[in-house]
Motif scaffolding. Structure first.
Motif, PDB file in Angstrom:
ATOM      1  N   UNK A  64       0.829  -1.207   0.000  1.00 44.69           N
ATOM      2  CA  UNK A  64       0.000   0.000   0.000  1.00 44.69           C
ATOM      3  C   UNK A  64       0.867   1.262   0.000  1.00 44.69           C
ATOM      4  N   UNK A  65       1.974   1.225   0.743  1.00 46.83           N
ATOM      5  CA  UNK A  65       2.888   2.360   0.774  1.00 46.83           C
ATOM      6  C   UNK A  65       3.540   2.595  -0.572  1.00 46.83           C
ATOM      7  N   UNK A  66       3.889   1.500  -1.280  1.00 46.27           N
ATOM      8  CA  UNK A  66       4.496   1.624  -2.608  1.00 46.27           C
ATOM      9  C   UNK A  66       3.518   2.253  -3.588  1.00 46.27           C
ATOM     10  N   UNK A  67       2.245   1.818  -3.527  1.00 46.21           N
ATOM     11  CA  UNK A  67       1.225   2.388  -4.415  1.00 46.21           C
ATOM     12  C   UNK A  67       0.993   3.866  -4.101  1.00 46.21           C
ATOM     13  N   UNK A  68       0.955   4.204  -2.799  1.00 48.24           N
ATOM     14  CA  UNK A  68       0.747   5.595  -2.409  1.00 48.24           C
ATOM     15  C   UNK A  68       1.932   6.460  -2.842  1.00 48.24           C
ATOM     16  N   UNK A  69       3.140   5.928  -2.715  1.00 50.82           N
ATOM     17  CA  UNK A  69       4.329   6.674  -3.127  1.00 50.82           C
ATOM     18  C   UNK A  69       4.281   6.983  -4.618  1.00 50.82           C
ATOM     19  N   UNK A  70       3.860   5.997  -5.408  1.00 56.61           N
ATOM     20  CA  UNK A  70       3.773   6.197  -6.854  1.00 56.61           C
ATOM     21  C   UNK A  70       2.768   7.301  -7.180  1.00 56.61           C
ATOM     22  N   UNK A  71       1.616   7.271  -6.549  1.00 54.33           N
ATOM     23  CA  UNK A  71       0.609   8.307  -6.788  1.00 54.33           C
ATOM     24  C   UNK A  71       1.074   9.670  -6.305  1.00 54.33           C
ATOM     25  N   UNK A  72       1.727   9.687  -5.139  1.00 55.80           N
ATOM     26  CA  UNK A  72       2.200  10.956  -4.575  1.00 55.80           C
ATOM     27  C   UNK A  72       3.241  11.608  -5.481  1.00 55.80           C
ATOM     28  N   UNK A  73       4.130  10.802  -6.061  1.00 61.28           N
ATOM     29  CA  UNK A  73       5.137  11.364  -6.981  1.00 61.28           C
ATOM     30  C   UNK A  73       4.454  11.998  -8.189  1.00 61.28           C
ATOM     31  N   UNK A  74       3.415  11.354  -8.700  1.00 61.47           N
ATOM     32  CA  UNK A  74       2.695  11.913  -9.837  1.00 61.47           C
ATOM     33  C   UNK A  74       2.016  13.221  -9.504  1.00 61.47           C
ATOM     34  N   UNK A  75       1.432  13.294  -8.307  1.00 62.14           N
ATOM     35  CA  UNK A  75       0.749  14.522  -7.887  1.00 62.14           C
ATOM     36  C   UNK A  75       1.745  15.670  -7.722  1.00 62.14           C
ATOM     37  N   UNK A  76       2.851  15.412  -7.060  1.00 56.42           N
ATOM     38  CA  UNK A  76       3.840  16.469  -6.844  1.00 56.42           C
ATOM     39  C   UNK A  76       4.510  16.886  -8.145  1.00 56.42           C
ATOM     40  N   UNK A  77       4.708  15.939  -9.067  1.00 50.64           N
ATOM     41  CA  UNK A  77       5.270  16.281 -10.374  1.00 50.64           C
ATOM     42  C   UNK A  77       4.306  17.165 -11.160  1.00 50.64           C
ATOM     43  N   UNK A  78       2.998  16.845 -11.076  1.00 43.53           N
ATOM     44  CA  UNK A  78       1.993  17.664 -11.760  1.00 43.53           C
ATOM     45  C   UNK A  78       1.936  19.069 -11.168  1.00 43.53           C
ATOM     46  N   UNK A  79       2.098  19.165  -9.851  1.00 42.06           N
ATOM     47  CA  UNK A  79       2.122  20.477  -9.207  1.00 42.06           C
ATOM     48  C   UNK A  79       3.328  21.290  -9.683  1.00 42.06           C
ATOM     49  N   UNK A  80       4.495  20.643  -9.761  1.00 40.90           N
ATOM     50  CA  UNK A  80       5.692  21.330 -10.256  1.00 40.90           C
ATOM     51  C   UNK A  80       5.473  21.839 -11.676  1.00 40.90           C
ATOM     52  N   UNK A  81       4.854  21.018 -12.521  1.00 44.61           N
ATOM     53  CA  UNK A  81       4.591  21.425 -13.896  1.00 44.61           C
ATOM     54  C   UNK A  81       3.636  22.603 -13.951  1.00 44.61           C
ATOM     55  N   UNK A  82       2.595  22.575 -13.121  1.00 51.75           N
ATOM     56  CA  UNK A  82       1.632  23.682 -13.090  1.00 51.75           C
ATOM     57  C   UNK A  82       2.313  24.983 -12.682  1.00 51.75           C
ATOM     58  N   UNK A  83       3.218  24.903 -11.709  1.00 49.20           N
ATOM     59  CA  UNK A  83       3.923  26.104 -11.261  1.00 49.20           C
ATOM     60  C   UNK A  83       4.860  26.622 -12.340  1.00 49.20           C
ATOM     61  N   UNK A  84       5.505  25.707 -13.061  1.00 41.66           N
ATOM     62  CA  UNK A  84       6.382  26.148 -14.148  1.00 41.66           C
ATOM     63  C   UNK A  84       5.586  26.868 -15.223  1.00 41.66           C
ATOM     64  N   UNK A  85       4.391  26.362 -15.512  1.00 41.72           N
ATOM     65  CA  UNK A  85       3.587  26.947 -16.577  1.00 41.72           C
ATOM     66  C   UNK A  85       3.073  28.328 -16.239  1.00 41.72           C
ATOM     67  N   UNK A  86       2.938  28.650 -14.967  1.00 43.20           N
ATOM     68  CA  UNK A  86       2.466  29.987 -14.601  1.00 43.20           C
ATOM     69  C   UNK A  86       3.594  30.896 -14.154  1.00 43.20           C
ATOM     70  N   UNK A  87       4.814  30.491 -14.404  1.00 42.91           N
ATOM     71  CA  UNK A  87       5.918  31.413 -14.200  1.00 42.91           C
ATOM     72  C   UNK A  87       6.803  31.141 -13.021  1.00 42.91           C
ATOM     73  N   UNK A  88       6.590  30.048 -12.293  1.00 44.97           N
ATOM     74  CA  UNK A  88       7.415  29.765 -11.125  1.00 44.97           C
ATOM     75  C   UNK A  88       8.583  28.857 -11.466  1.00 44.97           C
TER      76      UNK A  88
END
Length: 273
Positions: A64-88
């Protein structure tokens, strides 16, 4: 309203996974081991699953921890991409510029390759036309406009002032057909013009081929005047027309991809160089 900082929980959990211990994760995140341990216990309690098994010597991540880690990495990567797109972050993404063929051919064409080489993740899309585009209702980031600016919510930065001149082919007839821009501004009117067009490049080409005189912006025919292929018509009136790059919103709040292009145009894309 949630009090839990779920993104921080994900980030700290991933630090535990990557570092292999609470103490190493605490050091990486500038926390105490006790704070990390308590945060992970709260996370497991909230999720209702065991993410890791602890012993005095090691931590083992559950399925369960491995599955959660995989999802969490995707969420944080998407957040980083969103911030890059708006100028951060880095300059990346598409910038759509509405401009005339004249400005695109004679000003943008020489200066855009260097910008694209400097920012390999930047893309430029040119929307060519002399008509005004509703920037609020179209997917357009920037517009290049000539002439007086109407009162609006748009912001503008100057691209200089172009001289509007009358030219003809060297050795051309002295009583030729006149060509003029089909625009309301009287500075574009050519005496007895029998042909009107909405594109300055077309007018310059007509004059270049010896067909008559044309009212054009000097930046369109700078090279032809220098080489003698075109010449100024003596005593013809000379007018001045302002150019601006326009956009919606404050310059300080523009995405990095857009503000970078604006700065490049203001620095390199002037019509009066």
């Amino acid at each position: 309203m949630r009090d839990t900082n779920r993104l921080q929980e994900m980030d700290v959990f991933l630090a535990v996974v990557d570092e292999g211990s609470f103490s190493a994760a605490a050091l990486a995140r500038r926390m105490t081991p006790s704070a990390v341990s308590k945060m992970m216990s709260r996370l497991e309690l909230r999720l209702g699953v065991t993410l890791m098994r602890r012993t005095t010597r090691s931590i083992t991540i559950t399925d369960e921890g491995t599955a959660f880690a995989r999802s969490a990495r995707g969420i944080l990567a998407a957040l980083d991409q969103a911030e890059r797109e708006v100028g951060c972050g880095p300059v990346a993404g598409i910038v759509r510029i509405a401009t005339s063929a004249a400005y695109a051919n004679h000003i943008l064409a020489p200066i855009l390759p260097a910008l694209l080489r400097q920012y390999p993740d930047l893309e430029i899309e040119l929307l060519i036309g002399d008509g005004l585009i509703d920037m609020g209702g179209q997917p357009v980031d920037l517009g290049v406009r000539a002439g007086p600016l109407p009162d609006s919510t748009m912001r503008a930065q100057s691209l200089g002032v172009s001289e509007v001149i009358t030219v003809r082919a060297a050795g051309g007839p002295h009583d030729p057909i006149g060509f003029a821009y089909a625009r309301r501004d009287p500075i574009w009117r050519e005496a007895a013009s029998r042909l009107r067009a909405t594109d300055g490049n077309t007018l310059a080409a007509l004059a270049l081929h010896g067909n008559g005189t044309a009212r054009v912006g000097r930046f369109l025919v700078r090279e032809e005047l220098a080489t003698g292929r075109l010449q100024l018509v003596p005593d013809a009136p000379v007018a001045r027309e302002e150019f601006h790059v326009v956009y919606l919103g404050k310059a300080a709040a523009l995405p990095a991809r857009v503000s970078t292009v604006v700065a490049h145009l203001v620095r390199k894309g002037r019509v009066d160089r």
